[in-house]
Each structure stands twice: as structure tokens, then as C-alpha cells.
Motif scaffolding. Structure first.
Motif, PDB file in Angstrom:
ATOM      1  N   GLU A 173       0.189   8.187  -8.489  1.00  0.00           N
ATOM      2  CA  GLU A 173       0.719   7.936  -7.158  1.00  0.00           C
ATOM      3  C   GLU A 173       1.022   6.466  -6.936  1.00  0.00           C
ATOM      4  O   GLU A 173       0.238   5.592  -7.300  1.00  0.00           O
ATOM      5  N   GLN A 174       2.187   6.198  -6.334  1.00  0.00           N
ATOM      6  CA  GLN A 174       2.497   4.851  -5.878  1.00  0.00           C
ATOM      7  C   GLN A 174       2.282   4.778  -4.380  1.00  0.00           C
ATOM      8  O   GLN A 174       2.693   5.675  -3.644  1.00  0.00           O
ATOM      9  N   PHE A 175       1.640   3.707  -3.961  1.00  0.00           N
ATOM     10  CA  PHE A 175       1.414   3.472  -2.539  1.00  0.00           C
ATOM     11  C   PHE A 175       2.425   2.440  -2.053  1.00  0.00           C
ATOM     12  O   PHE A 175       2.554   1.370  -2.642  1.00  0.00           O
ATOM     13  N   PHE A 176       3.112   2.768  -0.968  1.00  0.00           N
ATOM     14  CA  PHE A 176       4.187   1.919  -0.472  1.00  0.00           C
ATOM     15  C   PHE A 176       3.746   1.107   0.744  1.00  0.00           C
ATOM     16  O   PHE A 176       2.954   1.576   1.572  1.00  0.00           O
ATOM     17  N   GLY A 177       4.311  -0.076   0.850  1.00  0.00           N
ATOM     18  CA  GLY A 177       4.171  -0.867   2.058  1.00  0.00           C
ATOM     19  C   GLY A 177       5.135  -0.377   3.127  1.00  0.00           C
ATOM     20  O   GLY A 177       5.948   0.514   2.870  1.00  0.00           O
TER      21      GLY A 177
ATOM     22  N   ASN B 167      -9.613  -0.514   4.398  1.00  0.00           N
ATOM     23  CA  ASN B 167      -8.524  -0.852   3.473  1.00  0.00           C
ATOM     24  C   ASN B 167      -7.198  -0.925   4.213  1.00  0.00           C
ATOM     25  O   ASN B 167      -6.836  -0.007   4.925  1.00  0.00           O
ATOM     26  N   ALA B 168      -6.472  -2.056   4.047  1.00  0.00           N
ATOM     27  CA  ALA B 168      -5.167  -2.175   4.651  1.00  0.00           C
ATOM     28  C   ALA B 168      -4.118  -1.483   3.789  1.00  0.00           C
ATOM     29  O   ALA B 168      -3.021  -1.211   4.258  1.00  0.00           O
ATOM     30  N   GLY B 169      -4.405  -1.243   2.515  1.00  0.00           N
ATOM     31  CA  GLY B 169      -3.433  -0.636   1.618  1.00  0.00           C
ATOM     32  C   GLY B 169      -2.455  -1.688   1.126  1.00  0.00           C
ATOM     33  O   GLY B 169      -2.847  -2.731   0.622  1.00  0.00           O
ATOM     34  N   VAL B 170      -1.164  -1.427   1.310  1.00  0.00           N
ATOM     35  CA  VAL B 170      -0.107  -2.349   0.916  1.00  0.00           C
ATOM     36  C   VAL B 170       0.524  -2.919   2.182  1.00  0.00           C
ATOM     37  O   VAL B 170       0.966  -2.149   3.046  1.00  0.00           O
ATOM     38  N   THR B 171       0.537  -4.230   2.280  1.00  0.00           N
ATOM     39  CA  THR B 171       1.141  -4.872   3.439  1.00  0.00           C
ATOM     40  C   THR B 171       2.312  -5.745   2.991  1.00  0.00           C
ATOM     41  O   THR B 171       2.318  -6.269   1.864  1.00  0.00           O
ATOM     42  N   GLN B 172       3.283  -5.902   3.865  1.00  0.00           N
ATOM     43  CA  GLN B 172       4.459  -6.706   3.572  1.00  0.00           C
ATOM     44  C   GLN B 172       4.707  -7.680   4.712  1.00  0.00           C
ATOM     45  O   GLN B 172       4.569  -7.317   5.892  1.00  0.00           O
ATOM     46  N   THR B 173       5.101  -8.890   4.344  1.00  0.00           N
ATOM     47  CA  THR B 173       5.417  -9.926   5.323  1.00  0.00           C
ATOM     48  C   THR B 173       6.732 -10.574   4.931  1.00  0.00           C
ATOM     49  O   THR B 173       6.911 -10.952   3.770  1.00  0.00           O
ATOM     50  N   PRO B 174       7.696 -10.775   5.855  1.00  0.00           N
ATOM     51  CA  PRO B 174       7.689 -10.309   7.244  1.00  0.00           C
ATOM     52  C   PRO B 174       8.160  -8.872   7.352  1.00  0.00           C
ATOM     53  O   PRO B 174       8.512  -8.267   6.348  1.00  0.00           O
ATOM     54  N   LYS B 175       8.220  -8.327   8.547  1.00  0.00           N
ATOM     55  CA  LYS B 175       8.758  -6.986   8.768  1.00  0.00           C
ATOM     56  C   LYS B 175      10.267  -7.016   8.966  1.00  0.00           C
ATOM     57  O   LYS B 175      10.975  -6.072   8.607  1.00  0.00           O
ATOM     58  N   PHE B 176      10.769  -8.068   9.546  1.00  0.00           N
ATOM     59  CA  PHE B 176      12.203  -8.229   9.790  1.00  0.00           C
ATOM     60  C   PHE B 176      12.579  -9.683   9.500  1.00  0.00           C
ATOM     61  O   PHE B 176      11.778 -10.586   9.703  1.00  0.00           O
TER      62      PHE B 176
END
Lengths: 112, 119
Positions: free
Chosen positions: A100-104, A1-10
Motif C-alpha cells: 500500500e502507498q499512503f498519499f498526502g 500519526n499525521a501520516g503523509v503531510t504536504q506543504t504548502p496546500k496551494f
């Protein structure tokens, strides 16, 4: 499981430019959220979604739009970026009835 | 009025000692939840501990415990036996209403407390 991912990082934008931040979760969570974090202010809720095809405004929605066309994705759009939108953006997800909230990992956005 | 108040911008503790981070909250709901998150310098948000408003006992998770005083509307985080890796920003947060209710799990965060652990 990758969980929560965000694109882009910067990302660095010029005033008036547009962009879309992508959040993806692989936990089959119903709820998804976008927060922004500014120095000294903690995290503030921008928009949230309680299911595919539904979105709602949070505490600081102005200047942002969101869409949730697929359950696993939640997009945050800036149509015309302003320096006041320089911030760190966090996406989070949670399951119906769970606490619970899971954060990116966050996206650091600078608007010049 | 702020719903979550963290009055300590910064705290210092010696390694192996205990430290208490303060959090007070304001809500008219009978059902609500209180959370603590840790944010290290790398920036990610790490869930530490949760306390429901109807939970009779204080929540504990390893070295973390939540000192819940409902009448005083306080939810202080206690970290026992501090470690250098505990140095981070700590956020208190609240969910008003039930987890499965119309609050939809939305969280309101405090401004955070920066904890520095000295060797």
C-alpha cells in the motif's frame, strides 16, 4: 500519526520563479514518491526515492529536482516554473515489502 | 501503449445498487499488484483494495471487491449497495514486479472513472 503531510496546500507562481514542495511522513517508510495529476491523465510519477540520500527519475522528471536528505522528508523543487507545470502534486510513501502507498493531501500549483 | 486502461470516463448508479468499474492492464511481469484508489471531490487519495497477481481468490474489503481475471488482464472494481458518499473519481493502478523488488513500489495509474450515485 499525521501520516503523509504536504506543504504548502496551494501556491501560485509566475513563470520562471522557483519553489520547493515539502513532503513529510512519520511512518518510517523507506520509499517515497512524487506524482502529478493533470485533468484526464491520472497520476504520473515524477521522481521517487528508495531511501535516505537516494533518488531516481520517474515517468515525467523533466523540470523537477528532488532531494531526500532525511528519511522522513522528500522535497520536490521547481527551478524555473513553467505554465505546463500547473498541476496537483501528490506525495506518497510506502514501506519495504508492503503493497500500500499512503498519499498526502496534495498541493495545487498554478503557474501563470 | 497504455499500461492501465479505464474505458469508462463516467458512470452512474442508483443508490443501493451495485456498480462495476472496468480496468484492464498490460504487463509482461509474472508478479505484479493491482490497486484501486478513490478520490472524492476533496482531492485526497484513499486506498480501497489490493490484488496480487498470485492471489488465488478475488480481494474483498467490505462493500468493495475486485473481480480479477488474469487471463483477460482485467481487474474490475465492484461496489455493492452504492451509497451517496461513493460519488467520486476512482483510479485503477498497477505495480509491476514484487512489492520488495526493483519496482520499488512504483505505481502506474489509469485515467480514472467518475462515479455518480443518484438517490
Amino acid at each position: 500519526n499525521a501520516g503523509v503531510t504536504q506543504t504548502p496546500k496551494f501556491r501560485v507562481l509566475k513563470t520562471g520563479q522557483s519553489m520547493t514542495l515539502l513532503c513529510a511522513q512519520d511512518m518510517n517508510h523507506e520509499y517515497m514518491y512524487w506524482y502529478r495529476q493533470d485533468p484526464g491523465m491520472g497520476l504520473r510519477l515524477i521522481h521517487y526515492s528508495v531511501g535516505e540520500g537516494t533518488t531516481a527519475k520517474g515517468e515525467v522528471p523533466d523540470g523537477y529536482n528532488v532531494s531526500r536528505l532525511k528519511k522522513q522528508n522528500f522535497l520536490l523543487g521547481l527551478e524555473s516554473a513553467a505554465p505546463s507545470q500547473t498541476s496537483v502534486y501528490f506525495c506518497a510513501s510506502s514501506s519495504l515489502g508492503r503493497y500500500e502507498q499512503f498519499f498526502g493531501p496534495g498541493t495545487r500549483l498554478t503557474v501563470l | 501503449a497504455q499500461k492501465i486502461t479505464q474505458t469508462q470516463p463516467g458512470m452512474f448508479v442508483q443508490e443501493k445498487e451495485a456498480v462495476t468499474l472496468d480496468c484492464t492492464y498490460d504487463t509482461s511481469d509474472q508478479s505484479y499488484g493491482l490497486f484501486w484508489y478513490k478520490q472524492p471531490s476533496s482531492g485526497e487519495m484513499i486506498f480501497l483494495i489490493y490484488q496480487g497477481s498470485y492471489d488465488e481468490q478475488n480481494a474483498t474489503e467490505g462493500r468493495y471487491s475486485l473481480n480479477f481475471q488474469k487471463a483477460r488482464k482485467s481487474a474490475n472494481l465492484v461496489i455493492s449497495a452504492s451509497q451517496l458518499g461513493d460519488s467520486a473519481m476512482y483510479f485503477c493502478a498497477m505495480r509491476e514486479g514484487n512489492a520488495g523488488g526493483t519496482s520499488y513500489g512504483k505505481l502506474t495509474f489509469g485515467q480514472g472513472t467518475i462515479l455518480t450515485v443518484h438517490p
